[in-house]
Design a protein around this motif. Structure first.
Motif, PDB file in Angstrom:
ATOM      1  N   THR A 125       0.803  -1.221   0.000  1.00  0.00           N
ATOM      2  CA  THR A 125       0.000   0.000   0.000  1.00  0.00           C
ATOM      3  C   THR A 125       0.834   1.268   0.000  1.00  0.00           C
ATOM      4  OG1 THR A 125      -0.139  -0.123   2.410  1.00  0.00           O
ATOM      5  CG2 THR A 125      -1.959  -1.077   1.147  1.00  0.00           C
ATOM      6  N   MET A 126       2.157   1.159   0.027  1.00  0.00           N
ATOM      7  CA  MET A 126       3.006   2.342  -0.085  1.00  0.00           C
ATOM      8  C   MET A 126       3.199   2.768  -1.537  1.00  0.00           C
ATOM      9  SD  MET A 126       3.311   2.903   3.017  1.00  0.00           S
ATOM     10  CE  MET A 126       4.306   4.373   2.891  1.00  0.00           C
ATOM     11  N   VAL A 127       2.691   1.980  -2.473  1.00  0.00           N
ATOM     12  CA  VAL A 127       2.837   2.331  -3.889  1.00  0.00           C
ATOM     13  C   VAL A 127       2.072   3.612  -4.214  1.00  0.00           C
ATOM     14  CG1 VAL A 127       2.333   1.607  -6.254  1.00  0.00           C
ATOM     15  CG2 VAL A 127       3.293  -0.036  -4.617  1.00  0.00           C
ATOM     16  N   GLN A 128       0.845   3.728  -3.727  1.00  0.00           N
ATOM     17  CA  GLN A 128       0.051   4.913  -4.049  1.00  0.00           C
ATOM     18  C   GLN A 128       0.677   6.193  -3.501  1.00  0.00           C
ATOM     19  OE1 GLN A 128      -2.296   5.272  -6.146  1.00  0.00           O
ATOM     20  NE2 GLN A 128      -2.808   7.413  -5.662  1.00  0.00           N
ATOM     21  N   PRO A 129       1.064   6.256  -2.213  1.00  0.00           N
ATOM     22  CA  PRO A 129       1.741   7.478  -1.761  1.00  0.00           C
ATOM     23  C   PRO A 129       3.072   7.714  -2.473  1.00  0.00           C
ATOM     24  CG  PRO A 129       1.713   5.816  -0.016  1.00  0.00           C
ATOM     25  CD  PRO A 129       0.797   5.346  -1.078  1.00  0.00           C
ATOM     26  N   ALA A 130       3.730   6.658  -2.932  1.00  0.00           N
ATOM     27  CA  ALA A 130       4.962   6.830  -3.713  1.00  0.00           C
ATOM     28  C   ALA A 130       4.670   7.557  -5.018  1.00  0.00           C
ATOM     29  CB  ALA A 130       5.599   5.468  -3.996  1.00  0.00           C
ATOM     30  N   ARG A 131       3.577   7.193  -5.672  1.00  0.00           N
ATOM     31  CA  ARG A 131       3.208   7.857  -6.926  1.00  0.00           C
ATOM     32  C   ARG A 131       2.843   9.319  -6.671  1.00  0.00           C
ATOM     33  NH1 ARG A 131      -0.324   3.890 -10.771  1.00  0.00           N
ATOM     34  NH2 ARG A 131       0.658   5.231 -12.330  1.00  0.00           N
ATOM     35  N   GLU A 132       2.149   9.561  -5.563  1.00  0.00           N
ATOM     36  CA  GLU A 132       1.774  10.939  -5.239  1.00  0.00           C
ATOM     37  C   GLU A 132       3.015  11.773  -4.919  1.00  0.00           C
ATOM     38  OE1 GLU A 132      -1.006  10.628  -2.043  1.00  0.00           O
ATOM     39  OE2 GLU A 132      -2.447   9.442  -3.216  1.00  0.00           O
ATOM     40  N   ALA A 133       3.965  11.179  -4.175  1.00  0.00           N
ATOM     41  CA  ALA A 133       5.201  11.891  -3.856  1.00  0.00           C
ATOM     42  C   ALA A 133       6.001  12.173  -5.127  1.00  0.00           C
ATOM     43  CB  ALA A 133       6.031  11.081  -2.875  1.00  0.00           C
ATOM     44  N   ALA A 134       6.054  11.200  -6.030  1.00  0.00           N
ATOM     45  CA  ALA A 134       6.785  11.388  -7.284  1.00  0.00           C
ATOM     46  C   ALA A 134       6.170  12.512  -8.106  1.00  0.00           C
ATOM     47  CB  ALA A 134       6.790  10.085  -8.078  1.00  0.00           C
ATOM     48  N   ALA A 135       4.840  12.595  -8.099  1.00  0.00           N
ATOM     49  CA  ALA A 135       4.173  13.678  -8.838  1.00  0.00           C
ATOM     50  C   ALA A 135       4.523  15.035  -8.242  1.00  0.00           C
ATOM     51  CB  ALA A 135       2.666  13.450  -8.821  1.00  0.00           C
ATOM     52  N   ALA A 136       4.572  15.118  -6.905  1.00  0.00           N
ATOM     53  CA  ALA A 136       4.930  16.372  -6.250  1.00  0.00           C
ATOM     54  C   ALA A 136       6.374  16.759  -6.555  1.00  0.00           C
ATOM     55  CB  ALA A 136       4.720  16.248  -4.745  1.00  0.00           C
ATOM     56  N   LEU A 137       7.262  15.779  -6.571  1.00  0.00           N
ATOM     57  CA  LEU A 137       8.666  16.052  -6.858  1.00  0.00           C
ATOM     58  C   LEU A 137       8.876  16.436  -8.314  1.00  0.00           C
ATOM     59  CD1 LEU A 137      10.163  13.129  -4.774  1.00  0.00           C
ATOM     60  CD2 LEU A 137      10.488  15.558  -4.300  1.00  0.00           C
ATOM     61  N   ALA A 138       8.063  15.867  -9.204  1.00  0.00           N
ATOM     62  CA  ALA A 138       8.164  16.215 -10.626  1.00  0.00           C
ATOM     63  C   ALA A 138       7.899  17.696 -10.847  1.00  0.00           C
ATOM     64  CB  ALA A 138       7.196  15.362 -11.435  1.00  0.00           C
ATOM     65  N   ALA A 139       7.002  18.246 -10.032  1.00  0.00           N
ATOM     66  CA  ALA A 139       6.723  19.680 -10.122  1.00  0.00           C
ATOM     67  C   ALA A 139       7.942  20.513  -9.747  1.00  0.00           C
ATOM     68  CB  ALA A 139       5.544  20.032  -9.219  1.00  0.00           C
ATOM     69  N   ASP A 140       8.878  19.919  -8.967  1.00  0.00           N
ATOM     70  CA  ASP A 140      10.118  20.596  -8.588  1.00  0.00           C
ATOM     71  C   ASP A 140      11.255  20.270  -9.565  1.00  0.00           C
ATOM     72  OD1 ASP A 140       8.706  21.439  -6.397  1.00  0.00           O
ATOM     73  OD2 ASP A 140       9.609  19.983  -5.011  1.00  0.00           O
ATOM     74  N   GLY A 141      10.934  19.522 -10.608  1.00  0.00           N
ATOM     75  CA  GLY A 141      11.954  19.164 -11.584  1.00  0.00           C
ATOM     76  C   GLY A 141      12.722  17.910 -11.255  1.00  0.00           C
ATOM     77  N   ILE A 142      12.276  17.137 -10.268  1.00  0.00           N
ATOM     78  CA  ILE A 142      12.932  15.872  -9.900  1.00  0.00           C
ATOM     79  C   ILE A 142      12.116  14.729 -10.492  1.00  0.00           C
ATOM     80  CG2 ILE A 142      13.717  14.404  -8.017  1.00  0.00           C
ATOM     81  CD1 ILE A 142      13.751  16.927  -6.242  1.00  0.00           C
TER      82      ILE A 142
END
Length: 645
Positions: A511-528
């Motif tokens: 169940t950590m996959v979904q928050p991982a995707r959300e975190a990745a989306a937030a980081l993508a906004a920072d260029g990561i």
């Protein structure tokens, strides 16, 4: 107007109360328990059932000098209210509040930490032996429910206690067995009579006298004991406990304060092993709990007036429910499938299976060790057993899993419910250790689904394997994803790449996959830009995919398990075994400590395992490394590159 409970700051004050005041106090305790549990949830029915018994124990005995050990602790709310915690009782089972179970760090009146079943008699024997070794003088009392008496540990302890014959009082709180009024009244009379000091002493003196009579004394004593046992057995179930070496007293009405007080006062003078059989009613004093004690055994917040449980998160089906429906569906297709649980058919979602396949469902009681070895026997004869247990309770059957299932490579499927943090029951119930304690067992396939749909496919996968498999999933609702109607086994040891990025990768499990995707989306906004991998399998790992992601030089492992020995450790081991260097690894999970109680979302946020916390940890990890002279990073921070020998 102040009540009697308002004036109670310590249990010794109960000794000054009249019988009428004690009965009023019982009503006030029930009201406070119901009010608090309506707001916070909790173990309502068990605690309401022992209010009078709790009052009587604290009236007659002197806690904390006298040790009162509660089994499981579901029934300890009145005890908490009478031992100086009424001002904080409204915080019951909340983050930063008092525990729903006895805890030694919370009060000197809590003799022993509990939360799992059938431990009280063993602990009580330890307290009694320690008392005698220290040449101290106090009573030791253990309160154990009839459900907990289905656990083998309780009988191991009874056997030892009876052999030692120490000054120990075991109180069997029986809220399931029934007894007719007439028989109950007669048993009460017999028990009250045989507990009187005169009768007890006379019995001991007579036994000693007959033991000393040459030739015929022992024979007469045997005949007398048989007559006594026959009389008891005619009216009570005392023969079993007498066989363990306990003096059996009961059954007595557990809601009759005068009878409880009289019996306990008499037993207080005994100096050997005694078992008092007390009949109580779960949920007493609150009609909704009396009508449905199973629901109110452990319940979420509810409407005080109606008893109607308040709805939590709606929408998606629970993981438990999806498991139950899937195993039932698969059992229609394969008559080798049997389902086993340990006193948790509702909690594990197996009630629908039990109704449909009565001859293929087995509730073994609170006996996880037996459940697992029983499953091994079935598997050895060609069946496909599914053993559904909570993660924290599977710990109790670890040797059986290792020795009786995995060592023989038997096809037993472990459906591990309540993996990860479970919420308000706290550290005794969090399932944050299973990846660590299972990963070391050879031959065991370990899976964790990212959502409720993947759970279906993983159950099919587990049941298709020739050997043992463990499938772990959390408490609570799924994500509301579409559910496939055609179920297929997954390729063993193969994960899936959900997002692709050049700056590193998050490898998440369950169940950590979904928050991982959300975190990745937030980081993508920072260029990561980070890849996101759904590991699916903790054992065996998808080595090829993980090693390809390691080429970015930065990996984040994410699990709802302790980091020690868990999924992240498995990834580190893989890199070391393959000689991979130059990769920074950040392991995110729970730290090396017992996680406190609190709502699941609260705890994930507190340990930075929600999307915002994960993103923040990754940002920190990507900052330039400190100079070598600075302090080493704590667990959970990036692991610095290490030279290989």
């Amino acid at each position: 107007m102040a009540g009697i409970l308002d004036g109670i700051t310590e249990p010794s004050q109960l000794k000054a109360l009249s019988l009428r005041e004690l009965e009023t106090l019982a009503e006030e305790l029930r009201a406070r328990i119901i009010e608090t549990c309506a707001a916070n949830g909790g173990h309502v029915a068990p605690s309401l059932g022992v209010v009078e018994l709790t009052i009587a124990l604290h009236r007659v005995f002197d806690s904390p000098k006298d040790k009162i050990v509660w089994d499981v602790g579901h029934q300890a709310y009145a005890h908490k209210l009478l031992t100086g915690r009424k001002e904080r009782f409204s915080t019951l089972r909340t983050l930063g509040g008092i525990s729903g179970f006895p805890k030694r760090c919370e009060s000197p009146h809590d003799s022993f930490d509990v939360g799992h079943s059938s431990t009280s008699i063993s602990a009580g024997v330890g307290f009694a032996v320690a008392r005698d070794l220290k040449k101290e003088h106090n009573k030791v009392l253990t309160v154990i429910g009839d459900g907990a008496m289905t656990g083998g540990l309780a009988f191991e302890a009874l056997n030892h206690a009876g052999e030692l014959n120490k000054d120990l009082v075991v109180i069997l709180n029986d809220n399931e067995m029934s007894i007719s009024e007439n028989v109950g009244a007669l048993s009460n009379l017999l028990s009250r009579t045989i507990t009187s000091e005169y009768v007890h002493r006379a019995k001991k003196d007579l036994e000693a006298f007959l033991e000393g009579v040459p030739m015929f004394g022992r024979s007469v004593l045997k005949i007398a004991k048989r007559a006594e046992e026959s009389l008891k057995t005619l009216f009570t179930p005392g023969m079993l406990f007498e066989a363990f070496g306990f003096e059996y007293i009961g059954p007595i009405d557990g809601h009759d304060i005068p009878k409880l007080l009289e019996t306990l006062e008499n037993v207080k003078r005994f100096d050997d092993a005694v078992l008092i059989h007390v009949l109580t009613r779960k949920g007493k004093g609150y009609p909704p709990a009396e009508a449905n004690p199973s629901l109110f055994h452990g319940v979420g917040p509810f409407d005080l007036k109606t008893g109607k449980v308040l709805k939590g998160k709606g929408g998606a089906a629970s993981y438990t429910g999806v498991f139950g429906e899937t195993v039932k569906r698969l059992a229609h297709e394969d008559d080798r499938i049997v389902a086993i649980t340990a006193a948790m058919p509702d909690g594990t979602g197996l009630t629908p299976f039990a109704k449909e396949f009565t001859d293929r469902f087995f509730d073994v009681g609170i006996a996880e060790q037996h459940a697992i070895t029983f499953a091994a026997g079935l598997a050895a004869e060609g069946f496909r057993p599914v053993v559904a247990l909570y993660s924290s309770f599977l710990q109790r059957g670890y040797d059986q899993l290792f020795h009786d299932v995995c060592l023989q490579d038997l096809p037993v499927t472990f459906a591990i419910d309540r993996a990860g943090v479970v919420g308000n029951d706290g550290p005794t119930h969090h399932g944050v250790f299973d990846l660590s304690y299972l990963r070391a067992v050879p031959g065991l396939t370990i899976m964790a689904p990212k959502d409720e749909n993947e759970l279906q496919h993983m159950l099919v996968t587990a049941l298709s394997l020739p050997g043992p498999a463990a499938l772990r999933y959390p408490r609570g609702n799924g994500l509301g994803v579409p559910m496939d109607q055609i179920l297929k086994p997954l390729p063993i040891g193969r994960g899936e790449l959900l997002e692709k990025g050049k700056d590193g990768a998050i490898i998440a499990v369950g169940t950590m996959v979904q928050p991982a995707r959300e975190a990745a989306a937030a980081l993508a906004a920072d260029g990561i830009e980070l890849s996101v991998m759904n590991a699916r399998f903790v054992k065996p790992l998808d080595a090829d995919l993980i090693l390809s992601l390691a080429e970015t030089g930065f990996l984040v492992t994410l699990e709802d398990n302790v980091v020690q020995g868990g999924f992240g450790t498995a990834v580190l081991e893989l890199l070391e075994e393959r000689g991979v260097t130059g990769v920074k690894v950040l392991r995110l999970g729970y730290p090396d400590r017992f996680v406190e109680q609190g709502e699941q979302a609260e705890l994930k946020a507190a340990y930075r395992l929600d999307a915002a916390g994960i993103a923040a940890s990754i940002r920190e990890a990507r900052r330039p490394a400190p100079a070598r002279s600075e302090a080493a990073a704590p667990v959970g921070e990036p692991v610095p590159d290490q030279p290989h020998a």
